[in-house]
Every structure is written in structure tokens, then in C-alpha cells.
Design an enzyme around this catalytic site. Structure first.
Site, PDB file in Angstrom:
ATOM      1  N   ILE A   1       0.892  -1.128   0.123  1.00  0.00           N
ATOM      2  CA  ILE A   1      -0.105   0.535  -0.296  1.00  0.00           C
ATOM      3  C   ILE A   1       0.876   1.374  -0.319  1.00  0.00           C
ATOM      4  O   ILE A   1       1.961   0.964   0.542  1.00  0.00           O
ATOM      5  CB  ILE A   1      -1.128   0.118   1.717  1.00  0.00           C
ATOM      6  N   SER A   2       1.079   2.012  -1.015  1.00  0.00           N
ATOM      7  CA  SER A   2       1.659   3.329  -1.006  1.00  0.00           C
ATOM      8  C   SER A   2       1.833   4.190  -0.047  1.00  0.00           C
ATOM      9  O   SER A   2       0.680   3.900   1.141  1.00  0.00           O
ATOM     10  CB  SER A   2       0.852   3.649  -2.360  1.00  0.00           C
TER      11      SER A   2
END
Length: 207
Positions: free
Chosen positions: A52-53
Site C-alpha cells: 500500500i503506497s
């Protein structure tokens, strides 16, 4: 408050983007020990070897898309569904394509829990885009390609914007913004990033 301050320090000034980020707790898109680190501005692991960025990159990419309430948006690389959820707060409709079926299923559940009914999650090969729903006003890639993929550029409406990381998967990549005009494509660089590579095909159905 610290979360929004961090975003502002990274140049996020769009009030709608900040409001969308504030309204969606990142921990809902994480599992296990990583839930406790949701407030940190770092990428974190999710299932299927993906990530997840970090929130500041999610916010930057969203801001650079310049989404309006009438926009139909295509996202390639659903992952946890966090970016799609942010997009759904700003756009009319979001189509998001994920090559890992377990991720697509999990993202669908979380998006439904938030009541985000304007997001469609599709388990498929994102490198081909979604021609049956084209053209799109905005296209976002959360995986790095060596060049902007031609099938996706073809699915972008004239006047539309694409934001994506480009570069070799084992080196620093560059986040770029592409604006499709009547006379061609206009490119601008937004900074260095690191994303998983854009892969063709649909992954084997394992967790």
C-alpha cells in the site's frame, strides 16, 4: 491533524484531496501488525507480495489527476483499495483493475464496508486497460511501466490526464503526468518514486 500536516508538508494543497484522505482511515486497508503503523508516511506490505503506497504519494498522485465530480476514472492496480477509495470521494465513477484475485476480493469488501458504491473492482490484466468502458477522463497506474502503455493512452479521452510511475523496476522510477491534447501528449515529471512493476496477465489465485 498530524496526518494532514504531513500531507501539506509534501505539497498537498487541494482541499478536496485533503478531505478525502482525512475521511478514510488507512488502517481499514491494512491487516495484522501493520494496522498500527497506518499513520506513518511509508509504504506497507499487503497480501500477494504487494504494498500500500505511502499516504503522501497517494495524495500527490490524486492531486495531479485534477479530478472533477464528473470524471470517470480508471485505476490500474487496486491493491488494498485505498487509492480507489480516495478517488471515489472525488470522481463520478471509478473502475479499478487488479491482477491478484484475492486482493480484488478483499478490496471489494472494504469498499463496500465504507459504502463506496461508485467503485467497480475488476480482477483482470490491467496492462490492457478496460476498453469496454473507455474512454476515461483520468487514468492512474499504481505500478511502474517502462513507458506509458499504448493501450491505456488510447483509452484516455482528449483533454484527459494520466498519472503513472515510469522506469525500470529495479531502479528509482519517475512519477509523470500525461495530458492528452488534440495535438498530442504533454508530459511533466513529478518526482522520484518506487512502485511494484506493471505485470501482464492475471496472477495465479493464491493468497
Amino acid at each position: 491533524m498530524q496526518f494532514l500536516l504531513t500531507l501539506r508538508q509534501h505539497g498537498i494543497t487541494d482541499k478536496n484531496v485533503l478531505a478525502a484522505m482525512e475521511s478514510l482511515p488507512r488502517d481499514a486497508f491494512l491487516s495484522g501488525v501493520f494496522k498500527a503503523r497506518a499513520h506513518e508516511d511509508v509504504p506497507l506490505p499487503i497480501a500477494c507480495g504487494q504494498t500500500i503506497s505511502q499516504p503522501s504519494v497517494v495524495a500527490l498522485m490524486t492531486q495531479m489527476l485534477e479530478i472533477t465530480p464528473r470524471c470517470k476514472v480508471l485505476e490500474i492496480g487496486t491493491g488494498s483499495g485505498y487509492q480507489a477509495a480516495i478517488l471515489s470521494k472525488l470522481a463520478r465513477r471509478v473502475y479499478t483493475v487488479e491482477r491478484h484475485r484475492p486482493l480484488a476480493r478483499a478490496a471489494t469488501r472494504v469498499l463496500q464496508e465504507f459504502g463506496l458504491v461508485n467503485v467497480v473492482v475488476i480482477a483482470d490484466d490491467g496492462s490492457r486497460g478496460l476498453p469496454e468502458q473507455a474512454p476515461f477522463d483520468r487514468i492512474l497506474l499504481t505500478a511502474a511501466a517502462e513507458d506509458p502503455p499504448a493501450p491505456l493512452l488510447a483509452q484516455l479521452r482528449v483533454g484527459g490526464i494520466m498519472v503513472l510511475p515510469v522506469g525500470q523496476s529495479d531502479t528509482v522510477q519517475t512519477l509523470i503526468k500525461v495530458v492528452k491534447t488534440e495535438s498530442g501528449l504533454e508530459y511533466s515529471e513529478l518526482g522520484e518514486v518506487r512502485f511494484v512493476p506493471l505485470m501482464e496477465g492475471v496472477a495465479a489465485d493464491v493468497e
